[in-house]
Scaffold this motif. Structure first.
Motif, mmCIF file in Angstrom:
data_model
loop_
_atom_site.group_PDB
_atom_site.id
_atom_site.type_symbol
_atom_site.label_atom_id
_atom_site.label_comp_id
_atom_site.label_asym_id
_atom_site.label_seq_id
_atom_site.Cartn_x
_atom_site.Cartn_y
_atom_site.Cartn_z
ATOM 1 N N ARG A 37 31.091 103.574 -17.983
ATOM 2 C CA ARG A 37 31.800 103.238 -19.232
ATOM 3 C C ARG A 37 30.871 102.590 -20.267
ATOM 4 N NH1 ARG A 37 35.120 104.979 -15.700
ATOM 5 N NH2 ARG A 37 37.372 104.692 -15.921
ATOM 6 N N GLU A 38 29.560 102.645 -20.046
ATOM 7 C CA GLU A 38 28.632 102.086 -21.023
ATOM 8 C C GLU A 38 28.669 102.887 -22.317
ATOM 9 O OE1 GLU A 38 24.619 100.738 -18.992
ATOM 10 O OE2 GLU A 38 25.460 102.502 -17.988
ATOM 11 N N CYS A 39 28.630 102.194 -23.424
ATOM 12 C CA CYS A 39 28.439 102.844 -24.711
ATOM 13 C C CYS A 39 26.939 103.037 -24.882
ATOM 14 C CB CYS A 39 29.009 101.993 -25.842
ATOM 15 S SG CYS A 39 28.675 102.691 -27.480
ATOM 16 N N LEU A 40 26.491 104.275 -24.899
ATOM 17 C CA LEU A 40 25.067 104.576 -24.977
ATOM 18 C C LEU A 40 24.571 104.655 -26.409
ATOM 19 C CD1 LEU A 40 24.891 107.309 -22.197
ATOM 20 C CD2 LEU A 40 24.690 104.828 -21.980
ATOM 21 N N ALA A 41 25.462 104.942 -27.345
ATOM 22 C CA ALA A 41 25.046 105.034 -28.749
ATOM 23 C C ALA A 41 26.250 104.960 -29.662
ATOM 24 C CB ALA A 41 24.278 106.329 -28.997
ATOM 25 N N LEU A 42 26.048 104.313 -30.791
ATOM 26 C CA LEU A 42 26.970 104.351 -31.924
ATOM 27 C C LEU A 42 26.098 104.596 -33.156
ATOM 28 C CD1 LEU A 42 29.444 101.375 -31.260
ATOM 29 C CD2 LEU A 42 29.959 103.829 -31.139
ATOM 30 N N VAL A 43 26.056 105.831 -33.603
ATOM 31 C CA VAL A 43 25.164 106.238 -34.689
ATOM 32 C C VAL A 43 25.987 106.462 -35.942
ATOM 33 C CG1 VAL A 43 23.440 107.917 -35.448
ATOM 34 C CG2 VAL A 43 23.654 107.355 -33.005
ATOM 35 N N ALA A 44 25.712 105.667 -36.969
ATOM 36 C CA ALA A 44 26.462 105.784 -38.231
ATOM 37 C C ALA A 44 25.584 106.411 -39.296
ATOM 38 C CB ALA A 44 26.929 104.402 -38.684
ATOM 39 N N ARG A 114 39.716 101.753 -28.759
ATOM 40 C CA ARG A 114 39.316 100.343 -28.729
ATOM 41 C C ARG A 114 38.391 100.021 -29.897
ATOM 42 N NH1 ARG A 114 37.079 97.473 -23.325
ATOM 43 N NH2 ARG A 114 39.245 97.893 -22.772
ATOM 44 N N LEU A 115 37.437 100.899 -30.166
ATOM 45 C CA LEU A 115 36.507 100.679 -31.273
ATOM 46 C C LEU A 115 37.247 100.622 -32.606
ATOM 47 C CD1 LEU A 115 33.657 100.524 -32.518
ATOM 48 C CD2 LEU A 115 33.564 103.040 -32.380
ATOM 49 N N ARG A 116 38.205 101.514 -32.776
ATOM 50 C CA ARG A 116 38.937 101.536 -34.044
ATOM 51 C C ARG A 116 39.818 100.298 -34.184
ATOM 52 N NH1 ARG A 116 39.139 104.827 -37.905
ATOM 53 N NH2 ARG A 116 38.090 106.521 -36.802
ATOM 54 N N ASP A 117 40.527 99.932 -33.130
ATOM 55 C CA ASP A 117 41.430 98.780 -33.205
ATOM 56 C C ASP A 117 40.669 97.467 -33.397
ATOM 57 O OD1 ASP A 117 43.621 100.405 -32.895
ATOM 58 O OD2 ASP A 117 43.902 99.976 -30.768
ATOM 59 N N GLU A 118 39.564 97.315 -32.677
ATOM 60 C CA GLU A 118 38.865 96.026 -32.668
ATOM 61 C C GLU A 118 37.868 95.866 -33.806
ATOM 62 O OE1 GLU A 118 37.074 95.424 -28.894
ATOM 63 O OE2 GLU A 118 38.972 95.540 -27.786
ATOM 64 N N LEU A 119 37.342 96.977 -34.318
ATOM 65 C CA LEU A 119 36.273 96.860 -35.306
ATOM 66 C C LEU A 119 36.552 97.621 -36.595
ATOM 67 C CD1 LEU A 119 33.391 95.746 -35.877
ATOM 68 C CD2 LEU A 119 32.534 97.958 -35.076
ATOM 69 N N ALA A 129 23.787 100.084 -44.005
ATOM 70 C CA ALA A 129 23.028 99.085 -43.235
ATOM 71 C C ALA A 129 23.959 98.082 -42.581
ATOM 72 C CB ALA A 129 22.038 98.370 -44.153
ATOM 73 N N GLN A 130 24.965 97.637 -43.316
ATOM 74 C CA GLN A 130 25.923 96.689 -42.740
ATOM 75 C C GLN A 130 26.713 97.336 -41.604
ATOM 76 O OE1 GLN A 130 29.577 96.551 -44.370
ATOM 77 N NE2 GLN A 130 30.267 94.654 -43.371
ATOM 78 N N ALA A 131 27.146 98.587 -41.809
ATOM 79 C CA ALA A 131 27.907 99.287 -40.772
ATOM 80 C C ALA A 131 27.083 99.418 -39.500
ATOM 81 C CB ALA A 131 28.333 100.656 -41.277
ATOM 82 N N ARG A 132 25.806 99.761 -39.632
ATOM 83 C CA ARG A 132 24.950 99.912 -38.457
ATOM 84 C C ARG A 132 24.758 98.591 -37.733
ATOM 85 N NH1 ARG A 132 20.614 103.877 -41.537
ATOM 86 N NH2 ARG A 132 21.677 105.859 -41.083
ATOM 87 N N ALA A 133 24.588 97.515 -38.483
ATOM 88 C CA ALA A 133 24.392 96.202 -37.868
ATOM 89 C C ALA A 133 25.648 95.749 -37.130
ATOM 90 C CB ALA A 133 23.998 95.183 -38.936
ATOM 91 N N VAL A 134 26.807 95.949 -37.747
ATOM 92 C CA VAL A 134 28.070 95.537 -37.126
ATOM 93 C C VAL A 134 28.353 96.366 -35.879
ATOM 94 C CG1 VAL A 134 30.565 95.462 -37.471
ATOM 95 C CG2 VAL A 134 29.051 94.624 -39.264
ATOM 96 N N LEU A 135 28.099 97.674 -35.948
ATOM 97 C CA LEU A 135 28.308 98.539 -34.791
ATOM 98 C C LEU A 135 27.372 98.165 -33.649
ATOM 99 C CD1 LEU A 135 28.737 101.946 -36.646
ATOM 100 C CD2 LEU A 135 30.461 100.879 -35.173
ATOM 101 N N ALA A 136 26.123 97.832 -33.956
ATOM 102 C CA ALA A 136 25.165 97.440 -32.913
ATOM 103 C C ALA A 136 25.607 96.159 -32.212
ATOM 104 C CB ALA A 136 23.777 97.269 -33.520
ATOM 105 N N ALA A 137 26.113 95.200 -32.985
ATOM 106 C CA ALA A 137 26.583 93.948 -32.395
ATOM 107 C C ALA A 137 27.807 94.185 -31.513
ATOM 108 C CB ALA A 137 26.902 92.939 -33.501
ATOM 109 N N TRP A 138 28.727 95.032 -31.972
ATOM 110 C CA TRP A 138 29.932 95.328 -31.194
ATOM 111 C C TRP A 138 29.554 96.056 -29.911
ATOM 112 C CZ3 TRP A 138 32.614 99.378 -29.086
ATOM 113 C CH2 TRP A 138 33.947 99.135 -28.729
ATOM 114 N N LYS A 139 28.632 97.017 -29.991
ATOM 115 C CA LYS A 139 28.171 97.765 -28.815
ATOM 116 C C LYS A 139 27.558 96.827 -27.788
ATOM 117 C CE LYS A 139 24.600 101.211 -27.699
ATOM 118 N NZ LYS A 139 23.462 100.321 -27.425
ATOM 119 N N ASP A 140 26.736 95.881 -28.228
ATOM 120 C CA ASP A 140 26.114 94.929 -27.313
ATOM 121 C C ASP A 140 27.172 94.068 -26.629
ATOM 122 O OD1 ASP A 140 23.616 93.455 -26.343
ATOM 123 O OD2 ASP A 140 24.735 91.840 -27.312
ATOM 124 N N ASP A 141 28.157 93.615 -27.393
ATOM 125 C CA ASP A 141 29.233 92.797 -26.826
ATOM 126 C C ASP A 141 30.066 93.611 -25.835
ATOM 127 O OD1 ASP A 141 30.937 90.282 -26.950
ATOM 128 O OD2 ASP A 141 32.412 91.802 -27.514
#
Length: 202
Positions: A37-44, A114-119, A129-141
């Motif tokens: 269930r790991e998220c391997l990538a979120l590419v915006a 889950r991604l849509r509801d939470e983020l 740039a902001q979208a990529r930073a926020v997605l990276a932080a959410w993916k790490d969490d």
């Protein structure tokens, strides 16, 4: 379709769409390992072609290894020559779900919800740039801090480590950080047979 029994047996891919505050649209490529269930990538990006998808998959493969299969819908980005060539050259099976049957890609559909509801529904995006930073932080969490009920209340990263195969001193395989029993028979000592065949007395 069989449920995967190990990491890298099947990755699921899907796209999500969202918009910046000024109304411009952008897309997100999500890649999930169905076993851990790991998220391997979120590419915006504002545009994600099939060639871009294959480049992002190569980035994941470089640090994680090659999947046996990828699972996706029939979107034009995922059915073009770039993806077909990629799957043939990397010897990765690519399976497409039936049109209009998102439940056949249930792991990533659950992840997307889950991604849509939470983020995505809670964030006002102002730039790529902001979208990529926020997605990276959410993916790490998501991967490292949140227990997952389907994984025995472990985080995806913890679950992956528990189920990773690694060598023991005697050469047999074990589950890293796991509690798998040792093999019943010990490996034969080196040099116990002069050839690779087994002779039968009689």
């Amino acid at each position: 379709m069989a449920i995967p029994q190990g990491a890298n047996q099947r990755w699921s891919l899907d796209f999500l769409s969202d918009a910046f505050a000024d109304g411009r649209r952008f897309r997100i490529l999500a890649v999930v390992d169905d076993f851990t269930r790991e998220c391997l990538a979120l590419v915006a990006d504002t545009s994600l072609s099939g060639l871009r998808v294959t480049r992002e998959l190569d980035v994941i493969i470089a640090w994680r290894g090659r999947p046996a299969m990828c699972l996706s819908d029939n979107g034009t980005e995922l059915t073009g020559m770039a993806v077909l060539r990629f799957s043939q050259e990397r010897q990765i099976e690519w399976h497409y779900i039936a049109p209009g049957k998102p439940t056949q890609n249930a792991f990533i559909e659950s992840f997307n919800a889950r991604l849509r509801d939470e983020l995505l529904n809670e964030t006002l995006f102002t730039s790529l740039a902001q979208a990529r930073a926020v997605l990276a932080a959410w993916k790490d969490d998501y991967n490292n801090a949140r227990p997952h009920s389907a994984l025995g209340n472990l985080t995806p990263t913890e679950y992956a480590k528990r189920n990773a195969l690694g060598p023991q001193r005697d050469g047999t395989l074990r589950y890293a950080e796991g509690s798998a029993p040792r093999p019943v028979a010990s490996p034969s000592p080196l040099g116990s047979y002069s050839t690779g065949t087994l002779s039968i007395a009689g």
